[in-house]
Structure formats: C-alpha cells, structure tokens
Design an enzyme around this catalytic site. Sequence first.
Site, PDB file in Angstrom:
ATOM      1  N   ASP A 189      -4.344 -12.486   4.702  1.00 17.84           N
ATOM      2  CA  ASP A 189      -5.554 -11.953   5.334  1.00 17.84           C
ATOM      3  C   ASP A 189      -6.827 -12.308   4.565  1.00 17.84           C
ATOM      4  O   ASP A 189      -7.922 -11.875   4.920  1.00 17.84           O
ATOM      5  CB  ASP A 189      -5.451 -10.425   5.546  1.00 17.84           C
ATOM      6  CG  ASP A 189      -4.893  -9.685   4.362  1.00 17.84           C
ATOM      7  OD1 ASP A 189      -4.753 -10.286   3.268  1.00 17.84           O
ATOM      8  OD2 ASP A 189      -4.590  -8.478   4.512  1.00 17.84           O
ATOM      9  N   HIS A 205       0.807  -1.226   0.000  1.00 15.34           N
ATOM     10  CA  HIS A 205       0.000   0.000   0.000  1.00 15.34           C
ATOM     11  C   HIS A 205       0.843   1.279   0.000  1.00 15.34           C
ATOM     12  O   HIS A 205       0.303   2.358  -0.251  1.00 15.34           O
ATOM     13  CB  HIS A 205      -0.929   0.045   1.218  1.00 15.34           C
ATOM     14  CG  HIS A 205      -1.947  -1.053   1.254  1.00 15.34           C
ATOM     15  ND1 HIS A 205      -2.826  -1.285   0.215  1.00 15.34           N
ATOM     16  CD2 HIS A 205      -2.233  -1.979   2.203  1.00 15.34           C
ATOM     17  CE1 HIS A 205      -3.613  -2.312   0.534  1.00 15.34           C
ATOM     18  NE2 HIS A 205      -3.267  -2.762   1.733  1.00 15.34           N
TER      19      HIS A 205
HETATM   20 ZN   LIG Z   1      -4.083  -7.060   3.288  1.00 12.72          ZN
END
Ligand SMILES: [Zn+2]
Length: 400
Positions: free
Chosen positions: A265, A140
């Site tokens: 995740d 990110h």
């Molecule tokens: Zn993630």
Amino acid sequence: MTSRGQRPSAPVRVVWSDDMLAYDFGHGHPMTSERLELTIRLAEQLGLLDGPDVELVDAPPASDDLLRTVHEAAYVAAVREASEHGTPDPQRGLGTSDDPVFPSMHEAAARVVTGTVDAALAVWEDRAEHAVNLTGGLHHAMPGAASGFCVYNDAAVAIRALLAAGATRVAYVDVDAHHGDGVQAVFWDDPRVLTISVHESGHALFPGTGFAREIGGADAMGSAVNVALPAGTDDTGWLRAIEAVVPAVVREFAPDVLVTQHGCDSHLMDPLTHLRVSVDGQRAAATLLHDLAHDVADGRWVALGGGGYAVLDVVPRSWAHLVGVATHRPVDPERDVPQAWRELVRDRYGRLGPARMTDGRPLRLRPWSSGYDPGDDVDRAIRATRAAVFPCWGLDPDLD
Ligand SMILES: [Zn+2]
Ligand SMILES: [Zn+2]
C-alpha cells in the site's frame, strides 16, 4: 540450534489454498481476498509456482493454544463468539467499520496464523529455503484486540514459535505504508526480537504511531526501529530510507531468521495512503531484503503480505515480483503481463488489467552515502531514526 554455514537444499514454500480466500471482510471493504486470488493466478501464469523447487502448502486453522502465545484468552474467545454467532465486541475491535464480523472469521484468521507459523518453522528447520505467506502480515492485530483489518497477528505468533523452537534472535522488517504497531507492541520489551518499520508518518495515517523516538522498552532499547516518512515520499526517498537504516541495524543484530512484511500500500495508486512508490520500487525492496537474508541469516527468510488496496493494478504485480524473488525466478519488469490474466481481470471487472510488470518509471537511487540534505523532509526523517537507534547498536548515525 544456531549452526551457521551451508544449509541443505530445500524447496521454497508458498502458503496457499483457496480456503485462505475466506479471510474477507465483505463487499465494499478494502481488505478483499480478491487481491490474493488475482495474485496467485498471476504468479501461476508467470510460471513462478512450477517445478520441484517450489512447494505450495495449505494451512489448517491454528489451535487456541498457539494463538494464546500472543493473544489473550478472552480475545480468542471473543473472536470465536463473533465468528459463530455474529456477536460484535467493539471493545476488542470486533464489529467495527475496520473489522466487521464475518462468518468463520476465527477459522479464516487462524489459518493465516498457521500459514506463517509453519512457514517460519519450515525455514528454521531447513525444510524450506525461503517461505512466502501472502495472506499473512496482519501486523496491526494486538494481543487483546482486532485492529486495522487484522484479527490475529500471524507474524507475532510465528516469531514466538521461532523463539520457542530455539532461535535466539529474530529480525522483523515491515515496509507496509502503515506502522507495524502490533508486532512492535508484542516485542517492545524483548531484546531477542528486532522490529523495524518503514512507513508513512503517523501524523497523517493510521495507526498514528511509529515515530523515530519509539525505540523499545527499558530492557530492549534499540530493538524497535521506526522510519516515519512524509506523505508523498517516492521510490527514491523510500529506497533511500530502507537502505540507510535496515541493513546496518539488521547486520549488527545478527538474526537467526529474517521475517519481512511486504504490504504494497506504499504504491502511488493505493487508495488508502499517500506514499508514491512504484511496483519497481517494491520489487527492489524485496530484492534487497532477500539478499540481506542470505547475507546475515543463512538465507532463513520468511516473507509475508500485508496491506495493499489497489486490487487490480498493484497488488498482483507487486506480490508476483515478491514471489519471483523468493523462488529465485525474478520477473523481468519489462515483461508483458500474461494476456490470459488480463482477460481474467476484464471478464470479472470490465477492464483489462495492467499491461506490463513495470510501472515504467526508471528507479533513481540516491544512497545515503551520497550525503545528507538537511533541507529534505525524507532525509530529516531518516536522520531522526539513525540518531535515535544507531547509538544503541554501536553505530555512528553520521557515518555511511
Ligand atoms: Zn498498510
Ligand atoms: Zn534466496
């Protein structure tokens, strides 16, 4: 230096030193480095790191010059300032709830970058057959800002380093539950880099991007590929999506190197996301990507970590499986988790860790060739991606 054919035999590189535990946003933050430590201890207990064909390699902090191949100079300076004096810079994502400032933040994040860059160059130069950096995959981070627990974008810096070293095409495949937005943004207009992200739809999840219509800039149409899966997608749908999109496009692109991000995740126990994948599904994806690297890139494969916040129950098992695949010591899912590791977990957290290396749900594969179901949300998501990008690659969205 794009010679094809037999590569000299070389060890598999695993980036690790206890210094890498310093990348930690502090007590109560999901991105705790305990997830990494527990993973490495489990990999050790499983015997995955023994032998002359596996090399554990430390990573000193990257230089500012290296970081600036992707990150703005003012941002690197801001991270240093935050790191040394605790000064927040919310405009640049520093000192937010997602990315709180911690001491030595710069050094810790810059070590992750070195780990991935060195791993990539070792693979490129045939000093490593494959390489794994579980501390990496910080997908990110943007050129000018921290975002989503990510300070520096190790994957993007490593891909730049590969291009600088002579690679002509690099493929990046991201199977984290979140969209790999930072890597996509850096290479949006660069036809030499293919970024593929398979994730939970941004309608329900951070960072809110990664839809099928995002296909790359005007000079690189088709070089960004996004599969935005509905919340609740399970192993069957998730593996169907990967299988229906990734191999075809990567094969057509014909990369010199494959870089993959294995944020775990996507698991049904993950507290931050809404996919329902198992460690068995994640293991199957790692196997598919490993085999793809051998098929299309002479085995030049760099595997990274990423997200994953079920610290005891998921991350260590999922990534131990990844290390097993990368080191050619695949861990039998039916195997018991070593008792010594479970006791380590009990001593620290007051309960035994998971008992088995499987989640115990048999994988039901439903390959794309079995037919498209327009009434199925997952199929519609896959179809949207194929329709958006397959024509850019001369592929027919409607064929297998
Ligand atoms: Zn993630
Ligand atoms: Zn291999």
